[in-house]
Design an enzyme around this catalytic site. Structure first.
Site, short mmCIF file in Angstrom:
data_model
loop_
_atom_site.label_atom_id
_atom_site.label_comp_id
_atom_site.label_asym_id
_atom_site.label_seq_id
_atom_site.Cartn_x
_atom_site.Cartn_y
_atom_site.Cartn_z
N CYS A 63 -10.82 -9.37 10.84
CA CYS A 63 -11.95 -8.82 10.10
C CYS A 63 -12.85 -8.05 11.07
CB CYS A 63 -12.74 -9.95 9.44
SG CYS A 63 -14.25 -9.37 8.63
N ASP A 91 -7.27 -12.35 9.27
CA ASP A 91 -6.89 -12.17 7.87
C ASP A 91 -5.37 -12.18 7.81
OD1 ASP A 91 -9.43 -11.85 6.58
OD2 ASP A 91 -9.58 -9.86 7.47
N VAL A 123 12.98 4.53 6.74
CA VAL A 123 12.34 3.79 7.83
C VAL A 123 13.27 2.70 8.33
CG1 VAL A 123 10.40 2.30 8.46
CG2 VAL A 123 10.02 4.25 6.96
N GLU A 124 13.43 2.62 9.65
CA GLU A 124 14.25 1.57 10.28
C GLU A 124 13.46 0.27 10.25
OE1 GLU A 124 15.94 -1.04 12.99
OE2 GLU A 124 14.07 -0.06 13.56
N LEU A 125 14.11 -0.82 9.83
CA LEU A 125 13.39 -2.07 9.53
C LEU A 125 12.81 -2.78 10.75
CD1 LEU A 125 15.65 -3.45 6.67
CD2 LEU A 125 13.45 -2.28 6.49
N HIS A 174 -9.34 -4.86 5.04
CA HIS A 174 -8.18 -4.92 4.14
C HIS A 174 -7.87 -3.52 3.60
CE1 HIS A 174 -9.33 -9.35 2.96
NE2 HIS A 174 -9.04 -9.23 4.25
N GLU A 175 -8.92 -2.85 3.15
CA GLU A 175 -8.74 -1.54 2.52
C GLU A 175 -8.17 -0.52 3.50
OE1 GLU A 175 -11.91 -3.93 0.56
OE2 GLU A 175 -11.56 -3.37 2.64
#
Length: 144
Positions: A61, A68, A83-85, A102-103
């Protein structure tokens, strides 16, 4: 049957605590270097969804510094690149020490994936664990 005694690590003169070592661990180096890597879509022209769940997202946070925790859900329709994992996992892990809301975290993840692979469509959802009796879900979407 004799058992050897369990040694107390502090009694070993050669033992180093985590705090005493200045060299970062290989996982920390991989996370720090983590960038999104992509590869060619094996089925360009076929519309299909890729669903990815990342249940161990953490960040801090920016106001309190408290950690968080969230599950990040990605759903995207690839265009030319995928995208490669493992790279995605390391990229997500790079947030663990970042002070970010968070946003902003969910929006930044979307922006970075769009920049890396330019999908036809993508939704990123961050489902954050409740803190202070507040449960937050952030969902963002991008479409060409």
């Amino acid at each position: 049957m004799s058992q050897s005694p369990i040694q107390n690590p502090t009694s070993d003169p050669n033992a180093q605590s985590v705090q005493e070592t200045s060299e970062s661990k290989y996982g920390e180096r991989q996370i720090a270097e983590g960038t999104l890597i992509t590869f060619p879509n094996p089925r360009v022209g076929r519309r299909y969804d890729i669903h990815i769940t990342l249940p161990e997202f953490t960040c801090k946070c920016p106001f309190s510094g408290y950690p968080d925790f969230a599950t990040i859900h990605l759903t995207y329709v690839p265009d030319q690149r995928v995208v490669e994992l493992k790279a995605l996992k390391l990229y997500i892990n790079s947030y663990r020490d970042r002070y970010i809301s968070h946003e902003e975290s969910v929006n930044q993840i979307l922006d970075d994936i769009v920049a890396a692979c330019d999908p036809l469509e993508i939704t990123v959802k961050g489902d954050f664990l409740p803190r202070g009796n507040v449960h937050t879900v952030i969902e963002v979407h991008h479409q060409k």
